[in-house]
Design an enzyme around this catalytic site. Structure first.
Site, PDB file in Angstrom:
ATOM      1  N   LEU A 116       0.824  -1.218   0.000  1.00  0.00           N
ATOM      2  CA  LEU A 116       0.000   0.000   0.000  1.00  0.00           C
ATOM      3  C   LEU A 116       0.850   1.256   0.000  1.00  0.00           C
ATOM      4  O   LEU A 116       1.808   1.370   0.765  1.00  0.00           O
ATOM      5  CB  LEU A 116      -0.910  -0.007   1.239  1.00  0.00           C
ATOM      6  CG  LEU A 116      -1.826   1.209   1.385  1.00  0.00           C
ATOM      7  CD1 LEU A 116      -3.235   0.767   1.796  1.00  0.00           C
ATOM      8  CD2 LEU A 116      -1.287   2.184   2.419  1.00  0.00           C
ATOM      9  N   LEU A 117       0.484   2.167  -0.880  1.00  0.00           N
ATOM     10  CA  LEU A 117       1.089   3.509  -0.870  1.00  0.00           C
ATOM     11  C   LEU A 117       0.044   4.445  -0.297  1.00  0.00           C
ATOM     12  O   LEU A 117      -1.103   4.429  -0.723  1.00  0.00           O
ATOM     13  CB  LEU A 117       1.443   3.900  -2.300  1.00  0.00           C
ATOM     14  CG  LEU A 117       1.883   5.329  -2.632  1.00  0.00           C
ATOM     15  CD1 LEU A 117       2.753   5.337  -3.904  1.00  0.00           C
ATOM     16  CD2 LEU A 117       0.732   6.308  -2.802  1.00  0.00           C
ATOM     17  N   ASN A 118       0.438   5.252   0.711  1.00  0.00           N
ATOM     18  CA  ASN A 118      -0.453   6.351   1.096  1.00  0.00           C
ATOM     19  C   ASN A 118       0.284   7.681   0.999  1.00  0.00           C
ATOM     20  O   ASN A 118       0.738   8.031  -0.094  1.00  0.00           O
ATOM     21  CB  ASN A 118      -1.237   6.076   2.384  1.00  0.00           C
ATOM     22  CG  ASN A 118      -0.447   5.840   3.643  1.00  0.00           C
ATOM     23  OD1 ASN A 118       0.454   5.034   3.669  1.00  0.00           O
ATOM     24  ND2 ASN A 118      -0.785   6.537   4.713  1.00  0.00           N
ATOM     25  N   ASP A 119       0.442   8.419   2.055  1.00  0.00           N
ATOM     26  CA  ASP A 119       0.837   9.823   1.937  1.00  0.00           C
ATOM     27  C   ASP A 119       2.178  10.064   1.243  1.00  0.00           C
ATOM     28  O   ASP A 119       3.142   9.329   1.474  1.00  0.00           O
ATOM     29  CB  ASP A 119       1.002  10.451   3.330  1.00  0.00           C
ATOM     30  CG  ASP A 119      -0.170  10.184   4.230  1.00  0.00           C
ATOM     31  OD1 ASP A 119      -1.171   9.624   3.776  1.00  0.00           O
ATOM     32  OD2 ASP A 119      -0.075  10.550   5.421  1.00  0.00           O
ATOM     33  N   GLN A 149       4.621   6.880   1.970  1.00  0.00           N
ATOM     34  CA  GLN A 149       4.243   5.999   3.073  1.00  0.00           C
ATOM     35  C   GLN A 149       3.902   4.645   2.474  1.00  0.00           C
ATOM     36  O   GLN A 149       3.187   4.566   1.466  1.00  0.00           O
ATOM     37  CB  GLN A 149       2.979   6.528   3.779  1.00  0.00           C
ATOM     38  CG  GLN A 149       3.202   7.584   4.805  1.00  0.00           C
ATOM     39  CD  GLN A 149       3.666   7.021   6.139  1.00  0.00           C
ATOM     40  OE1 GLN A 149       2.902   6.454   6.895  1.00  0.00           O
ATOM     41  NE2 GLN A 149       4.928   7.206   6.431  1.00  0.00           N
ATOM     42  N   TYR A 189       5.704   7.200  10.558  1.00  0.00           N
ATOM     43  CA  TYR A 189       4.546   7.885   9.987  1.00  0.00           C
ATOM     44  C   TYR A 189       4.967   9.154   9.236  1.00  0.00           C
ATOM     45  O   TYR A 189       6.140   9.507   9.191  1.00  0.00           O
ATOM     46  CB  TYR A 189       3.535   8.195  11.103  1.00  0.00           C
ATOM     47  CG  TYR A 189       2.580   7.052  11.384  1.00  0.00           C
ATOM     48  CD1 TYR A 189       2.814   5.771  10.883  1.00  0.00           C
ATOM     49  CD2 TYR A 189       1.442   7.244  12.153  1.00  0.00           C
ATOM     50  CE1 TYR A 189       1.926   4.731  11.131  1.00  0.00           C
ATOM     51  CE2 TYR A 189       0.547   6.202  12.414  1.00  0.00           C
ATOM     52  CZ  TYR A 189       0.796   4.950  11.895  1.00  0.00           C
ATOM     53  OH  TYR A 189      -0.079   3.938  12.143  1.00  0.00           O
ATOM     54  N   GLU A 204      -5.104  15.937   9.758  1.00  0.00           N
ATOM     55  CA  GLU A 204      -3.918  15.207   9.343  1.00  0.00           C
ATOM     56  C   GLU A 204      -3.165  16.040   8.308  1.00  0.00           C
ATOM     57  O   GLU A 204      -3.753  16.851   7.578  1.00  0.00           O
ATOM     58  CB  GLU A 204      -4.310  13.868   8.711  1.00  0.00           C
ATOM     59  CG  GLU A 204      -5.030  12.930   9.670  1.00  0.00           C
ATOM     60  CD  GLU A 204      -5.196  11.523   9.108  1.00  0.00           C
ATOM     61  OE1 GLU A 204      -4.741  10.580   9.759  1.00  0.00           O
ATOM     62  OE2 GLU A 204      -5.787  11.363   8.023  1.00  0.00           O
TER      63      GLU A 204
HETATM   64  C1  FRU Z   1      -2.805  10.170   6.641  1.00  0.00           C
HETATM   65  C2  FRU Z   1      -2.138   9.408   7.779  1.00  0.00           C
HETATM   66  C3  FRU Z   1      -1.206  10.308   8.547  1.00  0.00           C
HETATM   67  C4  FRU Z   1      -0.245   9.318   9.161  1.00  0.00           C
HETATM   68  C5  FRU Z   1      -0.095   8.321   8.050  1.00  0.00           C
HETATM   69  C6  FRU Z   1       0.148   6.911   8.502  1.00  0.00           C
HETATM   70  O1  FRU Z   1      -3.201   9.352   5.607  1.00  0.00           O
HETATM   71  O2  FRU Z   1      -3.098   8.830   8.618  1.00  0.00           O
HETATM   72  O3  FRU Z   1      -1.851  11.140   9.480  1.00  0.00           O
HETATM   73  O4  FRU Z   1       0.966   9.902   9.535  1.00  0.00           O
HETATM   74  O5  FRU Z   1      -1.287   8.371   7.293  1.00  0.00           O
HETATM   75  O6  FRU Z   1       0.414   6.090   7.404  1.00  0.00           O
END
Ligand code: FRU
Length: 479
Positions: A44-47, A63, A106, A223
């Site tokens: 998974l890719l997030n932020d 992330q 994070y 966030e």
């Molecule tokens: C936003 C978030 C951030 C956190 C990160 C964890 O998508 O929830 O607040 O640092 O993702 O992966």
């Protein structure tokens, strides 16, 4: 995807080579892999994290939980780019391998200081009872990509926040380093804390105050806050979870918003002359946007094309999430504009006039003009039955409607399958970037943006004009 905690927090070294190989092989089978958008190598890719300029290159981490389409033990994965359109993974990672980030490295930001890149991020730490403590910590990356974590905690959890205190964004304002951090108060309201680097040294932070930015506190958590300066105007970009729909009309599970301000009082932790909250993106998913003031004088942003707490059709292929194109931010007539960097035009092949096409590579840009007093409808990802992604532009009322209910595999339908926005009732320009399972629609060169995903069937790759007038060009895009 919901996976048990034991899997999501299984130490990295316990995953066998065979398991890792299977995860990568499964992703490679996906029919929806993008061609010019960054996707995770695996999982998974997030932020976006640490988006910055250092040592003659742009740097962007993402992330990542590398073992599947779920939010687990997070790391940062490093990429670099010289043109802001090609991001290459370097193999460098900020792994959760320290007692201060034991349950996840994070989100956070980066800033080049002297000959190193300073990474400022949140260490997610849980105890045996799964009680969480968020720590704001740091690391230094050298020019050859070696990362050393700071041993000390840079900012401890203050008394007036819950376990939700994270995502430090470092910025320089008039020669002084500041950081803003997203927080939740004890009565569960979202707010932002402002810190200042004592003697401008980034391992020593002094609390300035809770940032005043005209927020109503209707959200329960903020966030990924960012503060950038565009032509001297402070622009606050953030992701407010639980924002009241009376404050802002939105449909996604969580919105990504911004406020344009007139000035910043660093002593009082106050943004002044603050606009109402505005949606950064009118589409189906754009979140955790990270922006920074680059040394070339430009302000760049990039967003996660994805949202927390949503399952995606890519989950069975063990991956999820992508990055948006890099956008340049500017202010015109008091409005924020977001538009892909000029280098994107270098991916264009020979233009063809807009015409119905039965099939395309689903990797192209359309540059269109819709005259005034028209209702024009265009279908992308179109199949022979006339299903596809419908974009209707009504230049008489100034409304744009995007409907993804008839493309391939649908998902997140509880949040609706249509999105709309208002624009001046006049002739309207659209630049639409399509990349296999992503669309980014820029209205009037970035006055409004719709970002989203669709997961088309194999026969959904056509373009059809259904109604009204429009003209323009089609460019196949090749990276
Ligand atoms: C936003 C978030 C951030 C956190 C990160 C964890 O998508 O929830 O607040 O640092 O993702 O992966």
């Amino acid at each position: 995807m919901k996976l048990p905690i034991e899997i999501r927090y299984r130490p990295y070294q316990e995953w066998s080579e065979k398991e890792k190989h299977q995860i990568a092989a499964n992703k490679a089978k996906s029919p929806w892999l993008t061609t010019f958008h960054l996707e995770p190598q695996t999982g998974l890719l997030n932020d976006p994290n640490g988006f910055s300029f250092f040592n003659g290159k742009f740097h962007l981490f993402y992330q990542n939980w590398p073992f599947g389409p779920a939010h687990g033990l997070k790391q940062w994965v490093h990429t670099e780019s010289s043109d802001l359109i090609r991001f290459k993974e370097t193999g460098i990672k900020l792994e959760p391998d320290h007692p201060h980030d034991s349950h996840g490295a994070y989100s956070g930001s980066a800033y080049a200081i002297d000959d190193k890149l300073f990474l400022f991020y949140t260490g997610n730490v849980r105890d045996d009872h799964w009680h969480r403590t968020p720590l704001q910590i740091g690391a230094w990356m050298t020019k050859d990509g070696h990362i050393t974590k700071c041993e000390q905690i840079l900012i401890e959890q203050p008394d007036d926040v819950t376990e939700h205190f994270r995502d430090p964004h470092i910025f320089d304002y008039q020669g002084q380093f500041f950081a803003i951090i997203g927080a939740q108060s004890l009565d569960k309201k979202g707010f932002i804390k402002l810190y200042k680097a004592l003697n401008n040294k980034v391992h020593n932070w002094e609390f300035v105050g809770n940032l005043t930015f005209g927020g109503t506190g209707s959200e329960y958590m903020i966030e990924c806050p960012n503060l950038v300066f565009i032509d001297g105007y402070p622009v606050l970009i953030y992701s407010p979870q639980g924002l009241s729909k009376t404050e802002l009309d939105y449909n996604n599970i969580y919105p990504n918003t911004y406020k344009i301000c007139q000035s910043f009082d660093t002593k009082k932790a106050e943004l002044r002359g603050v606009s109402d909250s505005q949606l950064l993106d009118y589409g189906f998913e754009a979140y955790a946007t990270q922006a920074f003031n680059a040394p070339d004088g430009k302000v760049y942003s990039i967003s996660w094309i994805g949202l927390p707490d949503i399952d995606y059709p890519t989950d069975p292929y063990d991956y999820q999430g992508a990055m948006s194109l890099v956008k340049e931010l500017s202010i015109k007539d008091g409005k924020l504009y977001q538009y892909p960097v000029p280098a994107m035009t270098s991916l264009r092949s020979t233009p063809q006039p807009l015409a119905d096409l039965a099939t395309t590579t689903n990797a192209y840009e359309l540059e269109l003009e819709i005259p005034a007093n028209q209702t024009s409808e265009l279908l992308l990802f179109a199949d022979e039955e006339g299903r596809g992604l419908s974009i209707t532009v009504d230049t008489a009322t100034g409304t744009i409607l995007v409907d993804r209910s008839h493309v391939g595999e649908t998902y997140a339908t509880d949040f609706g399958t249509k999105r709309h926005c208002s624009v001046p009732a006049s002739d309207t320009k659209l630049n639409i970037f399509v990349d296999k399972s992503i669309f980014e629609i820029f209205v009037n060169k970035g006055e409004k943006v719709f970002t989203g995903r669709v997961f088309p069937n194999p026969d959904q790759s056509g373009i059809k004009q259904l109604k009204g007038q429009m003209s323009g060009s089609y460019f196949e895009l090749v990276l």
